[in-house]
Design an enzyme around this catalytic site. Structure first.
Site, PDB file in Angstrom:
ATOM      1  N   PRO A  10       0.798  -1.227   0.000  1.00 33.65           N
ATOM      2  CG  PRO A  10      -0.102  -1.102   2.137  1.00 33.65           C
ATOM      3  CD  PRO A  10       0.536  -2.063   1.175  1.00 33.65           C
ATOM      4  CG  ASN A  11      -0.339   4.304   1.158  1.00 33.76           C
ATOM      5  OD1 ASN A  11      -1.311   4.740   0.551  1.00 33.76           O
ATOM      6  ND2 ASN A  11      -0.415   3.852   2.400  1.00 33.76           N
ATOM      7  NE  ARG A  18       4.017   6.721   1.732  1.00 30.81           N
ATOM      8  CZ  ARG A  18       4.155   5.472   2.153  1.00 30.81           C
ATOM      9  NH1 ARG A  18       4.622   4.545   1.335  1.00 30.81           N
ATOM     10  NH2 ARG A  18       3.843   5.148   3.380  1.00 30.81           N
ATOM     11  CE1 TYR A  23       8.907   5.116   3.214  1.00 28.65           C
ATOM     12  CE2 TYR A  23       7.334   6.930   3.093  1.00 28.65           C
ATOM     13  CZ  TYR A  23       7.788   5.777   3.695  1.00 28.65           C
ATOM     14  OH  TYR A  23       7.131   5.271   4.794  1.00 28.65           O
ATOM     15  CG  ASN A  74       8.295  -1.951   0.567  1.00 28.74           C
ATOM     16  OD1 ASN A  74       7.710  -2.018   1.662  1.00 28.74           O
ATOM     17  ND2 ASN A  74       8.880  -0.847   0.148  1.00 28.74           N
ATOM     18  CB  ALA A  77       1.289   0.321   6.574  1.00 28.82           C
ATOM     19  CG  HIS A  80       4.844  -2.048  10.413  1.00 28.81           C
ATOM     20  ND1 HIS A  80       6.168  -2.403  10.545  1.00 28.81           N
ATOM     21  CD2 HIS A  80       4.821  -1.038   9.495  1.00 28.81           C
ATOM     22  CE1 HIS A  80       6.896  -1.635   9.748  1.00 28.81           C
ATOM     23  NE2 HIS A  80       6.104  -0.811   9.103  1.00 28.81           N
ATOM     24  CG  ASP A  87      -0.487 -17.285   8.711  1.00 23.23           C
ATOM     25  OD1 ASP A  87       0.547 -17.351   9.414  1.00 23.23           O
ATOM     26  OD2 ASP A  87      -1.631 -17.257   9.195  1.00 23.23           O
ATOM     27  CD  GLU A  98      10.619  -7.053   6.752  1.00 19.29           C
ATOM     28  OE1 GLU A  98      10.816  -8.136   7.355  1.00 19.29           O
ATOM     29  OE2 GLU A  98      10.302  -6.005   7.320  1.00 19.29           O
ATOM     30  CG  HIS A 100      10.987  -2.080   4.862  1.00 17.74           C
ATOM     31  ND1 HIS A 100       9.615  -2.022   4.768  1.00 17.74           N
ATOM     32  CD2 HIS A 100      11.275  -3.191   5.566  1.00 17.74           C
ATOM     33  CE1 HIS A 100       9.093  -3.050   5.422  1.00 17.74           C
ATOM     34  NE2 HIS A 100      10.078  -3.784   5.912  1.00 17.74           N
ATOM     35  CG  LEU A 101      11.797   2.596  -0.773  1.00 15.92           C
ATOM     36  CD1 LEU A 101      10.319   2.341  -0.664  1.00 15.92           C
ATOM     37  CD2 LEU A 101      12.098   3.579  -1.871  1.00 15.92           C
ATOM     38  CB  SER A 102      12.307   4.319   5.481  1.00 14.50           C
ATOM     39  OG  SER A 102      11.278   3.434   5.909  1.00 14.50           O
ATOM     40  NE  ARG A 107       9.872   6.128   8.816  1.00 13.43           N
ATOM     41  CZ  ARG A 107       8.940   5.939   7.879  1.00 13.43           C
ATOM     42  NH1 ARG A 107       9.030   4.914   7.048  1.00 13.43           N
ATOM     43  NH2 ARG A 107       7.943   6.791   7.775  1.00 13.43           N
ATOM     44  NE  ARG A 111       6.656   4.542  10.024  1.00 11.41           N
ATOM     45  CZ  ARG A 111       5.585   4.648   9.229  1.00 11.41           C
ATOM     46  NH1 ARG A 111       5.210   3.623   8.482  1.00 11.41           N
ATOM     47  NH2 ARG A 111       4.898   5.767   9.168  1.00 11.41           N
TER      48      ARG A 111
HETATM   49  C1  DQA Z   1       8.047   1.125   4.051  1.00  7.43           C
HETATM   50  C2  DQA Z   1       8.103   1.304   5.571  1.00  7.43           C
HETATM   51  C3  DQA Z   1       6.745   1.111   6.187  1.00  7.43           C
HETATM   52  O1  DQA Z   1       6.800   1.311   7.597  1.00  7.43           O
HETATM   53  C4  DQA Z   1       5.739   2.092   5.606  1.00  7.43           C
HETATM   54  O2  DQA Z   1       4.452   1.854   6.128  1.00  7.43           O
HETATM   55  C5  DQA Z   1       5.739   2.097   4.127  1.00  7.43           C
HETATM   56  C6  DQA Z   1       7.017   2.032   3.418  1.00  7.43           C
HETATM   57  C7  DQA Z   1       9.396   1.427   3.388  1.00  7.43           C
HETATM   58  O3  DQA Z   1       9.588   1.001   2.257  1.00  7.43           O
HETATM   59  O4  DQA Z   1      10.240   2.112   3.969  1.00  7.43           O
HETATM   60  O5  DQA Z   1       4.697   2.225   3.494  1.00  7.43           O
HETATM   61  O6  DQA Z   1       7.728  -0.228   3.779  1.00  7.43           O
END
Ligand code: DQA
Length: 150
Positions: A10-11, A18, A23, A74, A77, A80, A87, A98, A100-102, A107, A111
């Site tokens: 998502p997002n 964003r 990011y 990725n 959210a 978390h 599963d 896994e 993540h950009l951040s 943070r 998270r």
């Molecule tokens: C994220 C980190 C997550 O905590 C956040 O909700 C995101 C982006 C990242 O790529 O850093 O949507 O997955």
């Protein structure tokens, strides 16, 4: 030929605009283009997808059996919160990285817990858009090492 499935949750379709201070300014389309170029240079393929819907991500993970050698995820959210994603990864039995950009652990407190980390073989976080490329090259190396040791 290795086949990697790269899923973003998502997002992440908003990358580029964003929270660029968190990011960066690279779009998801640009990340996907780079992944396809890296995969091609390694004689592999990468299928890149994004969804805001947990169920769609679950279906794509389940359908990856027999279609992909590894998954880059990725989960945004959902990382978390989603026991269902955890599963699904466990259930499909494919190596999952896994991504993540951040660096979520640096943070907000909410998270710091990843629901999916315990069922992933590794995590790449904090390199911005480059996290995806690092994860792709690392998982291709990981697959080679796994197969050589068999
Ligand atoms: C994220 C980190 C997550 O905590 C956040 O909700 C995101 C982006 C990242 O790529 O850093 O949507 O997955």
């Amino acid at each position: 030929m290795r086949r990697v499935l790269c899923l973003s949750g998502p997002n992440l379709q908003l990358l580029g605009t964003r929270e660029p201070e968190v990011y960066g300014r690279t779009t998801l389309a640009e990340i996907h283009d780079e992944l396809r170029a890296v995969a091609e240079s390694r004689g592999a393929t990468v299928d890149c997808r994004q969804s805001n819907h947990e169920g769609t991500l679950l279906d794509w993970i389940a359908d990856a059996r027999g279609q992909a050698d590894a998954i880059l995820l990725n989960a945004g959210a959902f990382t978390h919160t989603s026991i269902a994603l955890r599963d699904a990864i466990k259930g499909v039995g494919l190596p999952c990285i896994e991504v993540h950009l951040s660096n979520p652990e640096a943070r907000e407190a909410f998270r710091r817990r990843s629901r999916i980390a315990p069922v992933c073989v590794a995590k790449v976080a904090g390199f911005g858009a480059a996290s995806y490329r690092v994860a792709l090259t690392a998982v291709l190396d990981w697959l080679d090492a796994r197969d050589e040791s068999r």
